[in-house]
Design an enzyme around this catalytic site. Structure first.
Site, PDB file in Angstrom:
ATOM      1  N   TYR A 127      13.122  29.059  12.349  1.00  0.00           N
ATOM      2  CA  TYR A 127      12.326  27.826  12.267  1.00  0.00           C
ATOM      3  C   TYR A 127      10.984  27.885  12.904  1.00  0.00           C
ATOM      4  CZ  TYR A 127      10.621  23.178  13.275  1.00  0.00           C
ATOM      5  OH  TYR A 127      10.106  21.909  13.488  1.00  0.00           O
TER       6      TYR A 127
ATOM      7  N   LYS B 174       7.055  28.042  11.181  1.00  0.00           N
ATOM      8  CA  LYS B 174       6.070  27.301  11.625  1.00  0.00           C
ATOM      9  C   LYS B 174       4.978  28.155  12.159  1.00  0.00           C
ATOM     10  CE  LYS B 174       7.832  22.952  11.080  1.00  0.00           C
ATOM     11  NZ  LYS B 174       7.131  22.025  10.456  1.00  0.00           N
TER      12      LYS B 174
ATOM     13  N   GLY C  20       0.819  -1.284  -0.037  1.00  0.00           N
ATOM     14  CA  GLY C  20      -0.026  -0.070   0.021  1.00  0.00           C
ATOM     15  C   GLY C  20       0.748   1.286   0.055  1.00  0.00           C
TER      16      GLY C  20
HETATM   17  P1  NDP Z   1      12.740  13.768  10.103  1.00  0.00           P
HETATM   18  O1  NDP Z   1      13.955  14.664   9.789  1.00  0.00           O
HETATM   19  O2  NDP Z   1      13.030  12.516  10.396  1.00  0.00           O
HETATM   20  O3  NDP Z   1      11.614  13.904   8.945  1.00  0.00           O
HETATM   21  C1  NDP Z   1      11.740  14.906   7.921  1.00  0.00           C
HETATM   22  C2  NDP Z   1      11.502  14.368   6.721  1.00  0.00           C
HETATM   23  O4  NDP Z   1      11.079  15.334   5.671  1.00  0.00           O
HETATM   24  C3  NDP Z   1      12.893  13.595   6.309  1.00  0.00           C
HETATM   25  O5  NDP Z   1      12.234  12.488   5.812  1.00  0.00           O
HETATM   26  C4  NDP Z   1      13.155  14.384   4.927  1.00  0.00           C
HETATM   27  O6  NDP Z   1      13.645  13.670   3.961  1.00  0.00           O
HETATM   28  C5  NDP Z   1      12.009  15.095   4.492  1.00  0.00           C
HETATM   29  N1  NDP Z   1      12.152  16.388   3.982  1.00  0.00           N
HETATM   30  C6  NDP Z   1      12.615  17.456   4.587  1.00  0.00           C
HETATM   31  N2  NDP Z   1      12.823  18.724   3.456  1.00  0.00           N
HETATM   32  C7  NDP Z   1      11.996  18.221   2.314  1.00  0.00           C
HETATM   33  C8  NDP Z   1      11.900  18.590   0.956  1.00  0.00           C
HETATM   34  N3  NDP Z   1      12.214  19.773   0.961  1.00  0.00           N
HETATM   35  N4  NDP Z   1      11.282  17.660   0.177  1.00  0.00           N
HETATM   36  C9  NDP Z   1      10.897  16.564   0.618  1.00  0.00           C
HETATM   37  N5  NDP Z   1      11.101  15.967   1.577  1.00  0.00           N
HETATM   38  C10 NDP Z   1      11.845  16.909   2.614  1.00  0.00           C
HETATM   39  O7  NDP Z   1      12.230  14.463  11.238  1.00  0.00           O
HETATM   40  P2  NDP Z   1      10.664  14.526  11.957  1.00  0.00           P
HETATM   41  O8  NDP Z   1       9.960  13.250  11.477  1.00  0.00           O
HETATM   42  O9  NDP Z   1      10.804  14.964  13.338  1.00  0.00           O
HETATM   43  O10 NDP Z   1       9.971  15.783  11.242  1.00  0.00           O
HETATM   44  C11 NDP Z   1       8.778  15.797  10.619  1.00  0.00           C
HETATM   45  C12 NDP Z   1       8.123  17.138  10.983  1.00  0.00           C
HETATM   46  O11 NDP Z   1       7.677  17.464  12.149  1.00  0.00           O
HETATM   47  C13 NDP Z   1       8.952  18.399  10.316  1.00  0.00           C
HETATM   48  O12 NDP Z   1       8.077  19.239   9.685  1.00  0.00           O
HETATM   49  C14 NDP Z   1       9.558  18.752  11.736  1.00  0.00           C
HETATM   50  O13 NDP Z   1       9.613  20.048  11.535  1.00  0.00           O
HETATM   51  C15 NDP Z   1       8.271  18.709  12.486  1.00  0.00           C
HETATM   52  N6  NDP Z   1       8.591  18.520  13.906  1.00  0.00           N
HETATM   53  C16 NDP Z   1       9.588  17.583  14.618  1.00  0.00           C
HETATM   54  C17 NDP Z   1       9.788  17.701  15.949  1.00  0.00           C
HETATM   55  C18 NDP Z   1      10.633  16.859  16.491  1.00  0.00           C
HETATM   56  O14 NDP Z   1      10.825  16.909  17.835  1.00  0.00           O
HETATM   57  N7  NDP Z   1      11.042  15.679  16.028  1.00  0.00           N
HETATM   58  C19 NDP Z   1       8.962  18.757  16.799  1.00  0.00           C
HETATM   59  C20 NDP Z   1       7.967  19.543  16.145  1.00  0.00           C
HETATM   60  C21 NDP Z   1       7.828  19.412  14.727  1.00  0.00           C
HETATM   61  P3  NDP Z   1      14.875  13.822   3.011  1.00  0.00           P
HETATM   62  O15 NDP Z   1      16.055  14.610   3.732  1.00  0.00           O
HETATM   63  O16 NDP Z   1      15.152  12.710   2.180  1.00  0.00           O
HETATM   64  O17 NDP Z   1      14.335  14.842   2.068  1.00  0.00           O
END
Ligand code: NDP
Length: 239
Positions: free
Chosen positions: A143, A147, A47
């Site tokens: 940042y 947001k 899926g």
């Molecule tokens: P990760 O870094 O694990 O996940 C972010 C993902 O986004 C990665 O897989 C990255 O893959 C992808 N990504 C980033 N920029 C782009 C882009 N321009 N185009 C396509 N893909 C992109 O961190 P999180 O899972 O923690 O983050 C997910 C969301 O949660 C984010 O928006 C973050 O700001 C938000 N967040 C996270 C917090 C935390 O404590 N973890 C707290 C608050 C918010 P790749 O590099 O391959 O593109």
């Protein structure tokens, strides 16, 4: 009938958990990311389909449309992060401008461009969910500003999409462990502070965020729109 769901940045962390949840529910999920490896690994799951895409790039988004189904029921704008964790902040004004713009691009413009590109495909009765952050209310420089901008822009989006029965909301996580978000920048001391700020005494998990997204994408949430739903263990409250 299975829903078509796009999870941007779905190869790691929160996005990965969201994609797996919906796939386990029998939905058809497309995950995107700039790196092929994490999303292709996830696409081994039933899926789930992977498409490489940089969501800050209008040309890449136009190409993405060719890979997507004609109807998208749920769009999860999850791609993003704090670009300052990937760069040494320069002291000069040009570097400051570059880094500030990069965070706005990564978190606000990426979501706005993706939603705009998909507008005609968003299904009546569908849902758009953006991943915001506790940083929008607590600071964190460019940042947090990106947001906060996302949450404000979402208000007008909710009004634009409301007539079509489509909701638009933000899920704002606090500290979520087990993702790539902090790179190698999170010290034990800072981690301890982030946990101490919560009422629950623990970090959030990607699955904690999944629950909020699943609710907003469900039939139970059809009159919930233009909102920010905080998932932070009480580290920030709205009263
Ligand atoms: P990760 O870094 O694990 O996940 C972010 C993902 O986004 C990665 O897989 C990255 O893959 C992808 N990504 C980033 N920029 C782009 C882009 N321009 N185009 C396509 N893909 C992109 O961190 P999180 O899972 O923690 O983050 C997910 C969301 O949660 C984010 O928006 C973050 O700001 C938000 N967040 C996270 C917090 C935390 O404590 N973890 C707290 C608050 C918010 P790749 O590099 O391959 O593109």
């Amino acid at each position: 009938m299975a829903r078509n769901i796009l999870v941007t940045g779905g190869g790691t962390g929160i996005g990965r958990a969201v994609a797996l949840h919906f796939a386990e529910q029998g939905e058809q999920v497309v995950v995107t990311g700039r790196r092929a490896a994490p999303i292709e690994e996830l696409a081994a799951e039933d899926g789930v389909r992977a498409v490489v895409c940089d969501h800050t790039d209008p040309a890449a988004l136009t190409r993405l449309l060719d890979e997507l189904p004609p109807r998208i029921d749920v769009l999860v704008n999850n791609a993003g992060g704090n670009v300052l964790f990937d760069t040494e902040a320069g002291a000069d004004l040009a570097s400051y401008a570059r880094d500030f713009r990069a965070n706005i691009e990564a978190n606000l413009i990426s979501a706005a461009l993706t939603t705009k590109a998909l507008d005609a495909r968003l299904a009546e009765g569908g849902a758009v969910v953006h991943i915001g952050s506790i940083a929008a209310d607590q600071g964190a420089g460019s940042y947090g500003a990106s947001k906060a901008g996302l949450a404000t822009w979402n208000i007008s989006l909710a009004h634009e999409l409301g007539a079509r029965g489509i909701t638009a909301n933000v899920v704002a996580p606090g500290y979520i462990a087990d993702t790539e978000f902090f790179r190698d920048r999170l010290t034990d001391e800072r981690r301890g502070q982030l946990i101490a700020n919560t009422a629950t005494g623990r970090p959030g998990s990607p699955e904690d965020v999944v629950g909020a997204i699943a609710f907003l994408a469900s039939p139970a949430a059809r009159h919930v729109t233009g909102q920010v739903l905080h998932v932070n263990g009480g580290a920030h409250t709205t009263r």
